[in-house]
Enzyme design. Structure first.
Site, mmCIF file in Angstrom:
data_model
loop_
_atom_site.group_PDB
_atom_site.id
_atom_site.type_symbol
_atom_site.label_atom_id
_atom_site.label_comp_id
_atom_site.label_asym_id
_atom_site.label_seq_id
_atom_site.Cartn_x
_atom_site.Cartn_y
_atom_site.Cartn_z
ATOM 1 N N SER A 238 69.862 -9.875 46.500
ATOM 2 C CA SER A 238 70.161 -9.086 45.307
ATOM 3 C C SER A 238 68.913 -8.350 44.850
ATOM 4 O O SER A 238 67.791 -8.721 45.202
ATOM 5 C CB SER A 238 70.642 -10.011 44.185
ATOM 6 O OG SER A 238 69.627 -10.928 43.852
ATOM 7 N N GLU A 318 79.136 -3.559 49.366
ATOM 8 C CA GLU A 318 79.679 -4.173 48.151
ATOM 9 C C GLU A 318 78.713 -4.121 46.971
ATOM 10 O O GLU A 318 78.227 -5.156 46.526
ATOM 11 C CB GLU A 318 80.015 -5.640 48.440
ATOM 12 C CG GLU A 318 80.960 -5.821 49.598
ATOM 13 C CD GLU A 318 81.178 -7.280 49.974
ATOM 14 O OE1 GLU A 318 82.297 -7.603 50.378
ATOM 15 O OE2 GLU A 318 80.230 -8.091 49.867
ATOM 16 N N ARG A 321 75.869 -4.691 40.849
ATOM 17 C CA ARG A 321 74.825 -4.381 39.875
ATOM 18 C C ARG A 321 74.483 -2.892 39.806
ATOM 19 O O ARG A 321 74.314 -2.337 38.720
ATOM 20 C CB ARG A 321 73.563 -5.156 40.281
ATOM 21 C CG ARG A 321 72.400 -5.033 39.334
ATOM 22 C CD ARG A 321 71.117 -5.566 39.997
ATOM 23 N NE ARG A 321 71.359 -6.794 40.707
ATOM 24 C CZ ARG A 321 71.173 -8.013 40.201
ATOM 25 N NH1 ARG A 321 70.710 -8.153 38.993
ATOM 26 N NH2 ARG A 321 71.446 -9.093 40.932
ATOM 27 N N ARG A 362 70.350 -14.104 32.171
ATOM 28 C CA ARG A 362 69.450 -13.793 33.292
ATOM 29 C C ARG A 362 67.968 -14.068 33.014
ATOM 30 O O ARG A 362 67.272 -14.570 33.893
ATOM 31 C CB ARG A 362 69.665 -12.365 33.780
ATOM 32 C CG ARG A 362 71.054 -12.182 34.430
ATOM 33 C CD ARG A 362 71.208 -10.836 35.145
ATOM 34 N NE ARG A 362 70.369 -10.741 36.312
ATOM 35 C CZ ARG A 362 69.229 -10.094 36.372
ATOM 36 N NH1 ARG A 362 68.781 -9.425 35.322
ATOM 37 N NH2 ARG A 362 68.496 -10.098 37.467
ATOM 38 N N CYS A 393 69.549 -22.733 20.407
ATOM 39 C CA CYS A 393 68.681 -23.903 20.259
ATOM 40 C C CYS A 393 68.033 -24.239 21.596
ATOM 41 O O CYS A 393 68.359 -25.253 22.214
ATOM 42 C CB CYS A 393 69.476 -25.082 19.745
ATOM 43 S SG CYS A 393 70.164 -24.724 18.138
ATOM 44 N N GLU A 394 67.142 -23.356 22.023
ATOM 45 C CA GLU A 394 66.560 -23.476 23.364
ATOM 46 C C GLU A 394 65.348 -22.551 23.385
ATOM 47 O O GLU A 394 65.484 -21.359 23.097
ATOM 48 C CB GLU A 394 67.623 -23.003 24.366
ATOM 49 C CG GLU A 394 67.201 -22.859 25.780
ATOM 50 C CD GLU A 394 67.156 -24.189 26.497
ATOM 51 O OE1 GLU A 394 66.106 -24.472 27.080
ATOM 52 O OE2 GLU A 394 68.150 -24.936 26.449
#
Ligand SMILES: *Cc1c(COP(=O)(O)O)cnc(C)c1O
Length: 465
Positions: A238, A318, A321, A362, A393-394
């Site tokens: 990718s 294909e 993105r 991401r 909360c991270e």
């Protein structure tokens, strides 16, 4: 990047901002390669997309919101269709799929890849011709396969020996001959500016060429009357920017293609080279034009076929993105701003917005970089090094790791992040019981909500108490 658009960061940011990030000369200006084609800023610094002022749009739909530039999506789809003329171009629906987008894909002459029953349902609801649908996945259930075969899906990309038997059974029961492709791993793994030609095939997807499994899979498909082997399928990675990885993969896949012809007596009519075409998330990235990629990939395949004495198979790709990624931006409202002192005397301005890892995983998942701009006004204040963070909360809940924003950035300002169309809404979650944002399509000054915002009732609908 146009020369002179950025100056070297002043000393006090040295070591605290990444090497590629330059303090902009004009913090209000858009970097065109990052944005959809209709994005622009007016004299008041207000961002417009699809002919609509973002603050006006937000007044109707609130924030956070994904803004999808329909003309941009369609023109990127056409650029692949026309650039890769003679190929089948499958839009990878996993990047982002909704009914409207599936219709645009068909209208622009592309085929569609799905990889779950949910994606297939959306595609069929949109009226996609099933013959133009490809079905991926390493663990499709018997139910999913039955539904796909029954719907008349054009090709199923088989990924395991179990699945070959499963598809053969389902097709036999339904009295059809199902076209399949065999997903192979060529030992090539490509990402951004590098590729590894000796990559471990220690991954869940595909049949290894080097171990002989891929040839064995092709043999087993050929042995089933209810299956028709259309060809081999290889997807190497990718966010890829050059064709060197495809070159190595194509050589290995075509060698197998030739062996299948020679030893099984089956001349495979097709070859799929997968997706992975890169886009610009920040000024670090320099994506190639689809027509140029097409020219290079075609040359690689035709050269290799000539060397092997093969007819060139019908080719397919294909992209996901590269079609939807730049077509969307996400608009957030700033809630709080905090100055945090860094070692060495610099400060980082933490700007908290009303979304985060629930609408774009991401950065947390892949350490992905994004950029952003103040979307609701101009500013003449000196830029500051900012980190845009979410409300979850991270501590890894980062929206944009490093970007220069105007020093007077304040609660109530709108911030827009470009390039969020791929794997944004499609990977969104309800973490912290967040309500997933809407997708608003814009075109010629009109907005249309194509995926509405979730409501508390949506959340509670599955919580039956
Ligand atoms: C994810 C995927 C794609 C699309 O990849 P992009 O990076 O979005 O172009 C295409 N084919 C397969 C098999 C995939 O898994």
């Amino acid at each position: 990047m146009a020369a002179g658009m950025h100056r070297v960061p002043p000393g006090d940011y040295a070591g605290t901002s990444p090497h590629w990030l330059r303090e902009p000369v004009d913090v209000d200006a858009l970097v065109p390669v990052l944005w959809s084609s209709t994005a622009r800023k007016d004299d008041d610094g207000v961002l417009h997309v699809g002919g609509l002022a973002i603050p006006d749009l937000v007044a109707d739909v609130n924030t956070p919101a994904y803004v999808l530039d329909e003309d941009d999506f369609r023109s990127r789809a056409r650029a692949f269709r026309d650039g890769f003329a003679g190929y089948d171009v499958y839009y990878a629906g996993k990047a982002f799929l909704c009914t409207a987008v599936a219709r645009w894909v068909a209208e622009e002459g592309l085929c569609l890849d799905v990889c779950s029953d949910g994606e297939l349902t959306v595609a069929l609801r949109a009226g996609t011709d099933p013959a133009r649908i490809g079905y991926h996945g390493n663990n499709k259930t018997a139910m999913e396969l039955r539904r796909a075969v029954d719907a008349g899906v054009g090709r199923i990309i088989v990924d395991s020996f179990h699945e070959i038997e499963r598809v053969a059974d389902v097709a036999r029961q339904l009295g059809v001959r199902q076209s399949v492709m065999v997903r192979v791993t060529a030992g090539v793994e490509a990402h951004t500016h590098e590729f590894i030609a000796t990559a471990h095939e220690d991954q869940k997807f595909g049949f290894s060429i080097s171990s002989g499994d891929a040839f064995e899979a092709a043999s087993r498909v050929v042995a089933h009357d209810s299956l028709e082997l259309r060809g081999l399928h290889s997807h190497i990675g990718s966010q890829i920017f050059d064709t060197s990885g495809w070159e190595v993969a194509a050589r290995r896949v075509l060698a197998l293609h030739a062996r299948i012809g020679a030893e099984l007596g089956t001349v495979l009519p097709e070859l799929d080279l997968g997706g992975g075409f890169g886009i610009a998330y920040t000024t670090q990235d320099d994506p190639a034009d689809p027509a140029l990629l097409a020219e290079q990939i075609t040359k690689i395949v035709t050269g290799e076929c000539a060397a092997l004495g093969l007819d060139v198979p019908h080719l397919s790709i294909e992209p996901g993105r590269a079609i939807v990624g730049p077509a969307m931006c996400t608009v957030y409202t700033v809630g709080t701003v905090k100055q945090v002192a860094l070692d060495g005397g610099a400060t980082r301005t933490y700007v908290s917005v009303d979304g985060g890892m629930s609408d774009n995983i991401r950065p947390a998942l892949y350490d992905a970089d994004y950029s952003c701009t103040l979307a609701s006004r101009a500013s003449s204040t000196e830029p500051v090094l900012a980190r845009v963070v979410g409300k979850h909360c991270e501590s890894g809940d980062i929206v944009v790791k490093d970007e220069f924003l105007p020093g007077d950035i304040a609660p109530g300002d709108l911030v827009a992040v470009p390039g969020t169309g791929a794997y944004g809404r499609s990977m969104a979650s309800n973490y912290n019981h967040a309500l997933r944002p809407p997708v608003v399509a814009v075109k010629d000054g009109a907005a249309r909500v194509v995926v509405r915002r979730e409501t508390v009732d949506d959340l509670l609908a599955t919580d039956i108490g």
